[in-house]
Design a protein around this motif. Sequence first.
Motif, PDB file in Angstrom:
ATOM      1  N   TRP A 270       0.821  -1.217   0.000  1.00 59.78           N
ATOM      2  CA  TRP A 270       0.000   0.000   0.000  1.00 59.78           C
ATOM      3  C   TRP A 270       0.857   1.272   0.000  1.00 59.78           C
ATOM      4  CZ3 TRP A 270      -4.712   1.083  -1.316  1.00 59.78           C
ATOM      5  CH2 TRP A 270      -5.276   2.298  -0.962  1.00 59.78           C
ATOM      6  N   ASP A 271       1.928   1.280   0.810  1.00 61.77           N
ATOM      7  CA  ASP A 271       2.784   2.478   0.870  1.00 61.77           C
ATOM      8  C   ASP A 271       3.424   2.764  -0.481  1.00 61.77           C
ATOM      9  OD1 ASP A 271       2.157   2.843   3.506  1.00 61.77           O
ATOM     10  OD2 ASP A 271       3.925   1.789   4.264  1.00 61.77           O
ATOM     11  N   ILE A 272       3.780   1.706  -1.226  1.00 65.17           N
ATOM     12  CA  ILE A 272       4.360   1.894  -2.563  1.00 65.17           C
ATOM     13  C   ILE A 272       3.324   2.501  -3.498  1.00 65.17           C
ATOM     14  CG2 ILE A 272       5.347   0.702  -4.564  1.00 65.17           C
ATOM     15  CD1 ILE A 272       6.459  -1.379  -2.653  1.00 65.17           C
ATOM     16  N   LEU A 273       2.078   2.064  -3.374  1.00 64.39           N
ATOM     17  CA  LEU A 273       1.024   2.543  -4.270  1.00 64.39           C
ATOM     18  C   LEU A 273       0.718   4.021  -4.071  1.00 64.39           C
ATOM     19  CD1 LEU A 273      -1.488  -0.468  -3.967  1.00 64.39           C
ATOM     20  CD2 LEU A 273       0.411  -0.180  -5.562  1.00 64.39           C
ATOM     21  N   GLN A 274       1.096   4.567  -2.915  1.00 71.14           N
ATOM     22  CA  GLN A 274       0.796   5.976  -2.641  1.00 71.14           C
ATOM     23  C   GLN A 274       1.873   6.927  -3.153  1.00 71.14           C
ATOM     24  OE1 GLN A 274      -2.319   6.325  -1.338  1.00 71.14           O
ATOM     25  NE2 GLN A 274      -2.195   4.098  -1.543  1.00 71.14           N
ATOM     26  N   THR A 275       2.998   6.393  -3.633  1.00 76.58           N
ATOM     27  CA  THR A 275       4.123   7.264  -4.001  1.00 76.58           C
ATOM     28  C   THR A 275       3.975   7.886  -5.379  1.00 76.58           C
ATOM     29  OG1 THR A 275       5.334   5.325  -4.812  1.00 76.58           O
ATOM     30  CG2 THR A 275       5.713   5.993  -2.524  1.00 76.58           C
ATOM     31  N   HIS A 276       3.273   7.226  -6.293  1.00 77.11           N
ATOM     32  CA  HIS A 276       3.148   7.743  -7.654  1.00 77.11           C
ATOM     33  C   HIS A 276       1.713   7.555  -8.149  1.00 77.11           C
ATOM     34  CE1 HIS A 276       7.447   6.688  -7.269  1.00 77.11           C
ATOM     35  NE2 HIS A 276       7.633   7.797  -7.979  1.00 77.11           N
ATOM     36  N   GLN A 277       1.393   8.292  -9.215  1.00 78.72           N
ATOM     37  CA  GLN A 277       0.080   8.150  -9.831  1.00 78.72           C
ATOM     38  C   GLN A 277      -0.076   6.801 -10.512  1.00 78.72           C
ATOM     39  OE1 GLN A 277      -2.658  10.294  -9.778  1.00 78.72           O
ATOM     40  NE2 GLN A 277      -1.443  11.242  -8.155  1.00 78.72           N
ATOM     41  N   LYS A 278       1.016   6.260 -11.031  1.00 78.34           N
ATOM     42  CA  LYS A 278       0.979   4.938 -11.628  1.00 78.34           C
ATOM     43  C   LYS A 278       2.357   4.325 -11.550  1.00 78.34           C
ATOM     44  CE  LYS A 278       1.532   6.630 -16.403  1.00 78.34           C
ATOM     45  NZ  LYS A 278       0.951   6.580 -17.761  1.00 78.34           N
ATOM     46  N   GLY A 279       2.419   2.984 -11.644  1.00 81.12           N
ATOM     47  CA  GLY A 279       3.714   2.329 -11.556  1.00 81.12           C
ATOM     48  C   GLY A 279       3.579   0.820 -11.677  1.00 81.12           C
ATOM     49  N   PHE A 280       4.711   0.135 -11.397  1.00 77.49           N
ATOM     50  CA  PHE A 280       4.777  -1.318 -11.564  1.00 77.49           C
ATOM     51  C   PHE A 280       5.706  -1.860 -10.490  1.00 77.49           C
ATOM     52  CE2 PHE A 280       5.795  -5.406 -13.346  1.00 77.49           C
ATOM     53  CZ  PHE A 280       4.663  -5.770 -14.057  1.00 77.49           C
ATOM     54  N   THR A 281       5.328  -2.976  -9.869  1.00 80.93           N
ATOM     55  CA  THR A 281       6.158  -3.550  -8.820  1.00 80.93           C
ATOM     56  C   THR A 281       5.957  -5.056  -8.779  1.00 80.93           C
ATOM     57  OG1 THR A 281       6.767  -3.363  -6.482  1.00 80.93           O
ATOM     58  CG2 THR A 281       4.412  -3.295  -7.009  1.00 80.93           C
ATOM     59  N   HIS A 282       6.844  -5.753  -7.997  1.00 77.70           N
ATOM     60  CA  HIS A 282       6.741  -7.188  -7.779  1.00 77.70           C
ATOM     61  C   HIS A 282       6.555  -7.439  -6.282  1.00 77.70           C
ATOM     62  CE1 HIS A 282       9.024  -6.749 -11.519  1.00 77.70           C
ATOM     63  NE2 HIS A 282       8.546  -7.915 -11.888  1.00 77.70           N
ATOM     64  N   TYR A 283       5.706  -8.401  -5.983  1.00 79.88           N
ATOM     65  CA  TYR A 283       5.562  -8.790  -4.571  1.00 79.88           C
ATOM     66  C   TYR A 283       4.927 -10.165  -4.494  1.00 79.88           C
ATOM     67  CZ  TYR A 283       4.146  -8.996   0.303  1.00 79.88           C
ATOM     68  OH  TYR A 283       3.978  -9.394   1.597  1.00 79.88           O
ATOM     69  N   ASN A 284       5.563 -11.009  -3.670  1.00 78.99           N
ATOM     70  CA  ASN A 284       4.999 -12.314  -3.326  1.00 78.99           C
ATOM     71  C   ASN A 284       4.682 -13.155  -4.574  1.00 78.99           C
ATOM     72  OD1 ASN A 284       4.218 -14.272  -1.491  1.00 78.99           O
ATOM     73  ND2 ASN A 284       2.097 -13.538  -1.350  1.00 78.99           N
ATOM     74  N   GLY A 285       5.596 -13.101  -5.565  1.00 77.79           N
ATOM     75  CA  GLY A 285       5.428 -13.921  -6.762  1.00 77.79           C
ATOM     76  C   GLY A 285       4.415 -13.403  -7.755  1.00 77.79           C
ATOM     77  N   ASN A 286       4.027 -12.137  -7.612  1.00 78.75           N
ATOM     78  CA  ASN A 286       3.055 -11.549  -8.524  1.00 78.75           C
ATOM     79  C   ASN A 286       3.584 -10.244  -9.090  1.00 78.75           C
ATOM     80  OD1 ASN A 286       0.822 -13.432  -8.247  1.00 78.75           O
ATOM     81  ND2 ASN A 286       0.567 -12.636  -6.183  1.00 78.75           N
ATOM     82  N   PHE A 287       3.173  -9.944 -10.336  1.00 75.80           N
ATOM     83  CA  PHE A 287       3.375  -8.616 -10.911  1.00 75.80           C
ATOM     84  C   PHE A 287       2.186  -7.746 -10.501  1.00 75.80           C
ATOM     85  CE2 PHE A 287       5.574 -11.332 -14.119  1.00 75.80           C
ATOM     86  CZ  PHE A 287       6.850 -10.842 -13.907  1.00 75.80           C
ATOM     87  N   TRP A 288       2.492  -6.542 -10.059  1.00 78.23           N
ATOM     88  CA  TRP A 288       1.442  -5.592  -9.676  1.00 78.23           C
ATOM     89  C   TRP A 288       1.630  -4.305 -10.450  1.00 78.23           C
ATOM     90  CZ3 TRP A 288      -2.567  -6.711  -6.357  1.00 78.23           C
ATOM     91  CH2 TRP A 288      -2.455  -7.859  -5.577  1.00 78.23           C
ATOM     92  N   ALA A 289       0.635  -3.937 -11.244  1.00 76.55           N
ATOM     93  CA  ALA A 289       0.617  -2.632 -11.913  1.00 76.55           C
ATOM     94  C   ALA A 289      -0.518  -1.820 -11.287  1.00 76.55           C
ATOM     95  CB  ALA A 289       0.381  -2.779 -13.416  1.00 76.55           C
ATOM     96  N   TYR A 290      -0.271  -0.510 -11.150  1.00 75.36           N
ATOM     97  CA  TYR A 290      -1.297   0.327 -10.516  1.00 75.36           C
ATOM     98  C   TYR A 290      -1.368   1.682 -11.202  1.00 75.36           C
ATOM     99  CZ  TYR A 290       2.755   2.427  -8.168  1.00 75.36           C
ATOM    100  OH  TYR A 290       3.950   3.044  -7.905  1.00 75.36           O
TER     101      TYR A 290
END
Length: 656
Positions: A270-290
């Motif tokens: 959640w803290d990563i999702l608040q840093t930018h309007q959009k982005g891409f990250t990896h966590y727990n074996g999943n790709f997450w785009a927001y």
Amino acid sequence: MKSQFHNFKLAIHHSIGARLLFYVLGTALISLIGMSYLFYKVLQERTEQAIITNLEVQVKFIEVQLARIEETMYSLASSVSVMHESSAKHTLEDYKQLAFNFYLNRPSLVVGTGFGQTPRKIDPDCQGFWHYFYTDPKDPSAVGKILPPPYDSTRYADLFVTDQYFTQTYYTLPVSQRRSIWTDSYKWYTITMVNFVSPIFSKNNDLLGIVGADIDVTELTRQIKTPLNWEHGYHVLLTEKGDLLSYPPQPEKAINIENYQQIPDISAIWDILQTHQKGFTHYNGNFWAYQRVANTKWLMLVSVPESQIILSAIKITVIGVFVAGGILMFVVISFVRWLNKRLQPILDECDRLIENNSSVNSTNTNQPRVSMNKNMDEIEVLSHSFYHMTKQLEAYFSLLEEKVRERTHELNEKNDMLLKLNQEKNEFLGIVAHDLKNPLSGILGLSQAIRENVEIFSKNEISEFSHDIEQSAEKMFHLITNLLDVNAIESDKLNSILSYVDLVPILTSLCHTYEKPARDKNITIIFEKPIEKYSAWADESMVDQILDNLLSNAIKYSPFKKEIFIKIYRDKSMIYCDIQDQGQGLSEADQAKLFGKFTRLTPKPTAKEHSTGLGLFIVKKLIESIHGKVWCKSELDHGSTFTVAFPTQPLMNTNE
């Protein structure tokens, strides 16, 4: 004498075929391993891009749907304001009919619309009313009454009576903040709902009331499309506060509007999702785009398991290794057999040469003998035979290479010269096409006006138009002369005719020339003509061309119904002319290349006028040739101001 070659046998593991097979297969295996890794990285990158692209498409879809709802509500607010401001007397029934008409033409996601007044603002005889039409939820507890057929799927309620809307947040928030608001989500019967509410202002900016729309978020999330090849991928939609609007793995959590903290994976990032309007990250074996949804600040996520990419990569890599290895082995073995067959006639000729060499060596001990050993392969045997031939060819090739170098150098010089001449030709043609367009347009417009009104215009009027056409033709002649002067500037051969030139008549004439193009776009040119003279030490035709270019650009890049301001002022050594527009403005990147040749900037002409990217380049060259300056101050979306400075006196020790 029996040759050494006939008595010579190659060790099988030293043959060229065995070596070629070993080297090629070894290299191929290493390459396949490297390619497998690269393939995985490319597949991962493409998958990430596909995820991001899909997310952008879905976010854009939501933004378009919500924008349609906002536009509908703004239109309703405007209609209410217009009715209120009109001279005709309107009853509550008139306003009720207006609300019903907008309900019938609502966007598909809207289940209810209406508007209400602030106390006694729309109808002074009434403390409050809120005409509200909404889709019947088929629940006995629903407020309001069902309309008669054919509208019996719709209910009407006055929220002043049924909901005391003055005390509700959907009224108090937009009233206190005097702006449009998207409310928090809430459960409404069997669906999740949000409200969009917006103030209604009079022309005097008085707050008349509030318009509102109820949006079916459940239906909105149902329209979000997940690609079929994402076996375990899904989209998540959350409010700005983190309340779930859509969560496919556990839909009941979205139905109950639970918070993101109930989802461990989302809570962890959640803290990563608040840093930018959009982005891409990896966590727990999943790709997450927001990405954030405009206006509402909702957050949309896409989750795709990384294992989906790894398994695909491994499957394709294993198959590729076996298939490529088998094909490569077959090709190499076939090639080796073909090569040995083709080499045999050459080896026979080598045998003959070796026999001749041996015969010579038997009588001439000074000649080196051909030494052979079992570590030599077929190519090494051939190299002994070709050694003397290569020595003879080396001298010839050296001479030939020297001649080729000389000819290549000459051709490169001529080619560079041709490229430079071709570039200069193209630039010249572009400049001519750009700067002759405006005078030609003036001639075309004036001649068309004469042709269409020849029976109406007096002789004096036709004479004036003819005079204007003559002036435009003269401008064309001067433009061509100045274009040639630009080339002379770059070669330090421009001969400008400097004298004291009054800028006021030139600006006045240009304002008159561009009056019709500006009027066609509802643009007002504001130039407060000074009484006194503003005399600059310059070339008159260059001054006219410089100011013509800047004013033409201001009109060309200004939106409709704007103003252009022309201001002239001076200090001790310079006269300044500002041409300010209310156009699109320029980014820092555009300003950095503003005066370049053939520059294409981000802003585009607002009425699809033609632009070659040469005008400002010509302006800069011409103003610098008469010892002046030109610069621009601009802010994106806030227009631009071009300032040109002309010297008031001749410079000392300058060649004019």
